[in-house]
Structures are given as C-alpha cells and as structure tokens.
Design a protein around this motif. Structure first.
Motif: not given
Length: 407
Positions: A69-75, A376-377, A399-403
C-alpha cells in the motif's frame, strides 16, 4: 510458502534489509504481510542491483509474497492511515514490524494508544537510537580488521550484510514469541532489536570477546585459515582452488588417506611429539608445518581426481566457484526445489526462493512475487480498515494514497 502462520496479519513499515527480511520470513511461512511505503517508493525502492529498466532486483527480492500500500507519509492524514493499519483490530492482527525511529508518529506509545495489546518489533541501529547500519556496526565490532590477508593491514568489509540478516531473523522469532505470550496473557509489547546489540552479543556468543579479554588484543588476521582448526584453500594441478576442512577425527583421517599423506603426517607427529588425530587445536597450532605437505599433495592432483576420492572417503571439501557457476549447481540453484521460476514486477522471469526450510510433512506452496508498489492499496483500505469505496476515492483524490498504477 508454507501455511504455519496462515491467518496472521503483519503490517510492515520499513526499508533496507533487516526489517524487510523479518517480514519476508513471516510471509514465507504463511502470514499476510502488508508493507506500506511512501508514494513513489521509500529509500530502498530503487536500490541496486537494478534491472535494465531501472527496477530494483533488491526490492523485489526482499518483498516477495507481501502486499503493498502506498501512502503519503509526509502529511498528517497519511500518517494516520499508517497508524491505523499498524493497530488494526483482529485477534491475529496488531503485529507491526518497523525500522522507523523509536520516537515519532510510529512510536510504540502512539500505536499502543490505538491498540493496547499491539506487538511491535523495531529494528534499530544503535540501542541509544543513533544511526547505524550493517557496515558501520561491523566496523565498530572490529571484524574488518580481522578479515583479509595477514600481511595487509587495510580493513576488509564483508560483502554479506550479516548483522542485517541475523537481526531480521531474530525479529521474526521475537514477533512470534511475543504473539505466543499475548495469546496467554493478553499483553502487548515492543521488542527493540538494535543491530549493535545483535552484533555485540553474537561476538560474545562465539567467544570472540572472551578471547580478546584474555589476550588483551583482538584476533589477528590469518587470510583464509580457519581459526582453531585445520582448514584452508589449496590449489590443484589444473589450477582449481578447493577448500578443505578437517574438524573431527574422521574428517582428518579421511583427508590424509585421500591425499596420501598418512605416513608423512605420522612422521611429523613423531618429530613434534604430538597426535593430530584427536585434537583440532594442535592441527591449527602446527599448520605452518602441515600446510606445505598439503600444498604439495594438492599440486600433484587435479580437481577431477580429488573430487571422487574426497567424496568416497567422506572428506569435507568444496570447490571455489563464481556465482554464475553456482547457478548451474543442482544442489544450490538449478534443481533445488526451494527455487521456482517467477514473473517479477520488473517484467523479468527468473528463479526465486520460497521458504528456506523444508518441511517434509507439508506441501511446499507456490513462490509469490513481490507486489507492484501500491498494488493492494484499495484492497487493504477496504478489508483491513473497513473503508467504503467513497472514502477510498477521497483519499486518492487528496493524493494521500496511490494504487499500483500510480493513482
């Protein structure tokens, strides 16, 4: 793949070797391992070695069988998603593997507030929280100064990330141990595993530290000699290099027989007033007298002559060979059932290993490739966090997650 840990859900927030190795081992024994990364990939997503198209062979090797799972961990909102994943409900969940710092948004105290019985295994560099990686820990332990030719004082780094790999395996053991304790008591806990402590303890377990305390100095470099026993590389008549090792009395006697050295070594024993047959330490102590005999015997024979003689006598030996030759070795790669041809995210097809152990009572499952980043986001957000399609859509829009397609 085996199913011993089937039903367990482990969340992994990690990079580099040790923590991903922990997750890999758990996945290969049947756990569902969900790795979260920053959108676009974490610091190890493009790590060498690379395929021609730029895909990391390293990353797809250490993440086989996991979900991504891809997440924007900067926010903050993205970090909240990661926290919720790590502490998601379920009797067989609440298991978190990470090498993120002790303090911060993935600290144990933060996650424990979301799930009191959370089990967290945390890889660290130094126990005090200082930065440390395999090679810097290794240099501090003194091993590069013990490695290499005896007449060259330069430090020699080992190419294998041994402390990372030991730490990863120890973390898998620690997580399963803590889970077993939780089933009995209901108590969660954090297990901190610094590479520095794994390295220092291992050196002590192997007697390195006691030896130095007694002698006042660390072990000297001795090239390819095996410390405390008889073992070294020898060159054959046809230019091959073979490794010979004789630790037990049987190994020693059979090596002498195969090389035709029984009488010569007996004469040396009589001269020195010793018996090599039952004391490996004596063979090491007098190796300077023994080596010339062995060098001469090897130089008179080809590898093709020695191999069957060694095998017939049960001699412990091995041939030095490059990895490209090892890939054709049926005991290592070519016919090894641990390996299976797999189509990887890089677009390449090449053999990849499943679980390294073999369980004769269980069927070995199919090797699963690493996921595409974010593959698998949506599945994880829906099934683990119970989000609706609309909620997931809003996260994508923000833009908080990406597939897996980058969206």
């Amino acid at each position: 793949m085996y199913d011993l840990l089937k039903g367990l859900r482990v969340v992994e927030g990690s990079a580099f070797v040790a923590a991903p190795t922990c997750g890999l081992y758990l996945a290969q024994f049947g756990a569902e391992v969900i790795r979260f990364d920053n959108i676009g990939g974490g610091p190890d997503f493009r790590r060498w070695p690379l395929a021609d198209n730029g895909s990391s062979l390293y990353w797809e090797g250490l993440n086989k069988g996991k979900k991504s799972i891809a997440i924007d961990l900067t926010r903050p909102a993205g970090r909240e998603v990661a926290q919720r994943l790590a502490a998601a409900p379920g009797d067989d969940a609440g298991l978190f593997v990470t090498n993120f710092p002790v303090d911060g948004f993935l600290s144990y105290e933060v996650l424990k507030a979301l799930r009191p019985d959370l089990v967290c295994v945390r890889v660290m560099g130094w126990a005090d929280g200082s930065q440390g990686m395999d090679y810097t820990i290794n240099s501090a332990l003194g091993l590069p100064l013990m490695t290499g030719p005896a007449d060259d004082p330069r430090p020699v780094n080992h190419v294998l990330a041994a402390w990372d790999l030991l730490t990863g395996a120890y973390c898998a053991f620690g997580l399963v141990s803590a889970l077993l304790a939780r089933t009995r008591t209901g108590q969660g806990r954090e297990i901190r595993a610094p590479l520095s402590d794994i390295g220092a303890a291992t050196m002590a377990n192997l007697g390195f530290t006691a030896e130095t305390l007694m002698t006042g100095r660390q072990r000297q470099r001795m090239g390819n000699d095996i410390f405390g026993a008889f073992g070294r590389d020898f060159a054959t008549r046809d230019g091959r290099t073979l490794m010979l090792l004789a630790i037990t009395p049987k190994q020693w006697s059979k090596a002498l027989e195969a090389l035709g050295l029984t009488s010569e070594v007996a004469a040396l024993e009589a001269e020195l007033g010793v018996t090599f047959a039952t004391d490996e330490g004596l063979r090491f102590t007098h190796r300077a007298r023994l080596y010339p005999l062995f060098e001469r015997a090897f130089a008179q024979r080809t590898a093709a002559e020695l191999a069957p003689a060694f095998d017939a006598g049960g001699v412990t030996w091995g041939a030095y060979q490059p990895l490209e030759a090892a890939l054709e070795d049926p005991r290592l790669y070519k016919d090894n059932p641990v390996f299976e041809d797999v189509s990887h995210p890089s677009g390449l097809n090449y053999p990849a290993p499943g679980a390294m152990a073999t369980i004769p009572q269980d069927r070995r499952g199919q090797v699963k490739p690493a996921p595409r980043l974010g593959q698998h986001t949506d599945e994880v957000l829906a099934e683990v966090l119970g989000m609706s399609a609309a909620e997931i859509g809003r996260l994508h829009d923000a833009g908080l997650v990406a597939g897996g397609d980058g969206r």
